[in-house]
Design an enzyme around this catalytic site. Sequence first.
Site, PDB file in Angstrom:
ATOM      1  N   GLY A   1      52.500   7.384  21.774  1.00  0.00           N
ATOM      2  CA  GLY A   1      52.325   6.072  21.183  1.00  0.00           C
ATOM      3  C   GLY A   1      52.695   5.861  19.734  1.00  0.00           C
TER       4      GLY A   1
ATOM      5  CD  GLU B   1      50.872  12.630  27.800  1.00  0.00           C
ATOM      6  OE1 GLU B   1      50.676  13.351  28.782  1.00  0.00           O
ATOM      7  OE2 GLU B   1      50.671  11.398  27.804  1.00  0.00           O
ATOM      8  N   PRO B   2      54.318  12.389  22.637  1.00  0.00           N
ATOM      9  CG  PRO B   2      55.314  13.642  20.928  1.00  0.00           C
ATOM     10  CD  PRO B   2      54.205  13.692  21.944  1.00  0.00           C
TER      11      PRO B   2
ATOM     12  CE1 TYR C   1      59.026  -3.939  27.648  1.00  0.00           C
ATOM     13  CE2 TYR C   1      60.182  -3.696  25.568  1.00  0.00           C
ATOM     14  CZ  TYR C   1      59.734  -3.153  26.758  1.00  0.00           C
ATOM     15  OH  TYR C   1      59.990  -1.851  27.052  1.00  0.00           O
TER      16      TYR C   1
ATOM     17  CB  CYS D   1      76.544 -13.077  35.711  1.00  0.00           C
ATOM     18  SG  CYS D   1      78.213 -12.462  35.688  1.00  0.00           S
TER      19      CYS D   1
ATOM     20  CE1 TYR E   1      59.674   4.709  27.263  1.00  0.00           C
ATOM     21  CE2 TYR E   1      59.541   4.481  24.881  1.00  0.00           C
ATOM     22  CZ  TYR E   1      59.030   4.961  26.078  1.00  0.00           C
ATOM     23  OH  TYR E   1      57.888   5.707  26.054  1.00  0.00           O
TER      24      TYR E   1
HETATM   25  C1  LIG Z   1      54.747   5.881  27.745  1.00  0.00           C
HETATM   26  C2  LIG Z   1      53.849   7.039  27.724  1.00  0.00           C
HETATM   27  C3  LIG Z   1      53.995   8.007  26.745  1.00  0.00           C
HETATM   28  C4  LIG Z   1      55.005   7.918  25.620  1.00  0.00           C
HETATM   29  O1  LIG Z   1      54.758   6.826  24.801  1.00  0.00           O
HETATM   30  P1  LIG Z   1      55.598   6.624  23.451  1.00  0.00           P
HETATM   31  O2  LIG Z   1      55.136   5.306  22.961  1.00  0.00           O
HETATM   32  O3  LIG Z   1      57.032   6.617  23.854  1.00  0.00           O
HETATM   33  O4  LIG Z   1      55.271   7.743  22.540  1.00  0.00           O
HETATM   34  C5  LIG Z   1      53.160   9.096  26.790  1.00  0.00           C
HETATM   35  N1  LIG Z   1      52.221   9.228  27.771  1.00  0.00           N
HETATM   36  C6  LIG Z   1      52.068   8.313  28.736  1.00  0.00           C
HETATM   37  C7  LIG Z   1      51.046   8.521  29.767  1.00  0.00           C
HETATM   38  C8  LIG Z   1      52.873   7.183  28.753  1.00  0.00           C
HETATM   39  O5  LIG Z   1      52.704   6.272  29.711  1.00  0.00           O
END
Ligand SMILES: *Cc1c(COP(=O)(O)O)cnc(C)c1O
Length: 431
Positions: free
Chosen positions: A248, A290-291, A334, A361, A390
């Site tokens: 995140g 989990e980056p 978005y 299109c 992404y």
């Molecule tokens: C999307 C996601 C991430 C990665 O999020 P980032 O904003 O890209 O760092 C990590 N863990 C889980 C479970 C996710 O759904």
Amino acid sequence: MLYDNLGINSQGHLTIGGLDAVDLAGEFGAPLYVLDEDQVRANCRTYVTALREHMPQGSMPLFAGKALCFKSLYPVLEEEGMGADVVSPGEIYTALAGGFPADRLYFHGNNKTDEDIAYALDSGVGCFIVDNHQELARLDEAAGRRGMRQRVLLRVTPGIDPHTLQAINTGRIDCQFGVPIETGQAARFVADALSREHLEVEGFHSHIGSQIFEAEPFCDAVDILLDFAQAMRRAHGFVVKTLNLGGGFGARYQESDPVVDIPGNIKALSEHLRRGCEEKDYPVPRVLLEPGRSIVANAGLTLYRVGGVKTIEGYRSYVTVNGGMTDNPRYALYHAPYTVLPASRMNDPRDFRCTLAGRCCESGDLIQENILLPQPRRDDLLAVLTTGAYNFTMASNYNRLCRPALVMVAGGKARLAVRRQTFADLVACDL
Ligand SMILES: *Cc1c(COP(=O)(O)O)cnc(C)c1O
């Protein structure tokens, strides 16, 4: 410049990782994804070093493959000491094809099919992040049939709103991922998991959202998770060994976005966690993060060729490029902000206000609105920055457009990592 790895050379061309963007497009074509491998490595090291320095032993960053996933990325992650988080058998397959060790894979997903579970178990995936009761039962059964005991983390929702876009906000109670703590359901989830003979519960997982710029929402999540862990210790004598706090941390898409101090945030988070554990006399668990975005977003950009300009008198000017929502659907999805640079004319005055449109299109196929460029000419090269996360993974073949190639830049050299699709690829599955 938005990032240190970007520059302008004597010809007035944009450079990335020291290489001329115009040369890259000349050699590999456009549209083109360019990924600065040195920047990816530096971003990995920031996490690995900060976690090693501030968090208990065994703490580790897991790269979230949904942000970017192709074979030759995985040796880079492996060399930098990362784990990896995967959300589908396709991502598992890709990581393994890239030589990534299976025991460093963490398998996510709110609907893992029986086939997915079997594939992951047979591949030797290190840890499952279990989303719900049904998965617990299926996984326990499948592990039992194989005479295995599978390591798992339980995904719970702490009910945090990190004030980000609704579509990428998953820490709230009302979402399809994980089991909520507040309703009491997570307590039953833990009891169920602990009763399973073939599962070894290591701890909890929570992911509160994306594009977060400070430690605070993670600290809030830690408070809730520690209270919950304490309750579970009282109820079952179960002690959490691993706390996975999800991904995140944000990326800078525009000058107005802040620079995230990742080491500072990890240090603050560590101090918060240690204080919380001390108050409860709870052993400090190892921490996984989990980056995704913050590892690859600023390492990538996309190069496009300008087709032409269409001015709707009294309204606005559209500049069309030879890609669009097929290689970057995020504005269409978005209204994601991006910075656009005139890669072949960096020193020309930017006085032409316009909207960048793709070639699909679909009237929603825009890359960005209300931007300033030099009066565009056909075949100008444009760079959209911060597309390392992404974009490649969200690409499609809408309108039967071929997906662009992906080039990795390292040590002043470029190498093709994913080739451009061909028309033959487009019909490869058509019978
Ligand atoms: C999307 C996601 C991430 C990665 O999020 P980032 O904003 O890209 O760092 C990590 N863990 C889980 C479970 C996710 O759904």
